[in-house]
Design an enzyme around this catalytic site. Sequence first.
Site, PDB file in Angstrom:
ATOM      1  CG  ASP A   1      61.620  35.832  89.556  1.00 51.25           C
ATOM      2  OD1 ASP A   1      61.070  35.938  90.666  1.00 51.25           O
ATOM      3  OD2 ASP A   1      62.539  35.023  89.323  1.00 51.25           O
TER       4      ASP A   1
ATOM      5  CD  GLU B   1      61.791  27.791  87.704  1.00 54.16           C
ATOM      6  OE1 GLU B   1      60.960  28.719  87.660  1.00 54.16           O
ATOM      7  OE2 GLU B   1      62.677  27.742  88.568  1.00 54.16           O
TER       8      GLU B   1
END
Length: 145
Positions: free
Chosen positions: A51, A39
């Site tokens: 996102d 991540e």
Amino acid sequence: MSTTLLQRVFSLFLLATALVVIANAGITSQCLQCICKVEGCERQVGKCRPDKGSPSCGPYQIKKTYWIDGGKRGGGYETCTKQTACSEATVRAYMDRYGRGCRSNPTCEDYMRMHNGGPKACKVGTDQYRNTTKYWNAAKKQCGL
């Protein structure tokens, strides 16, 4: 029942409980570190990024619904998820909550897929499972799993 027998029964109960806790200890530190690595980890501390229509925040790129499912820790969504320790506690709680939905002893692959695709992503044959294959393959490569 005699006191000695009761003590033995109680001792066996405590031992059995401890073994169950150890067997279902949850996500390992190695797996948690791998999620962080995939991540963006330290590069994402204190940041949120767009996102798929909503922000993902911090070293584990946690969305608000994930944070809620992970116990609403740390005084607020962005306050918690932008910090490493609170984010990690959120991920652990989320995995403890949903991990048994995969199997009795979830693997790192199960946890990785759930982190990326939600609680059903560890179930083979689901759309969520298929949609997390790229993420899992990247994790295996980056983390040497």
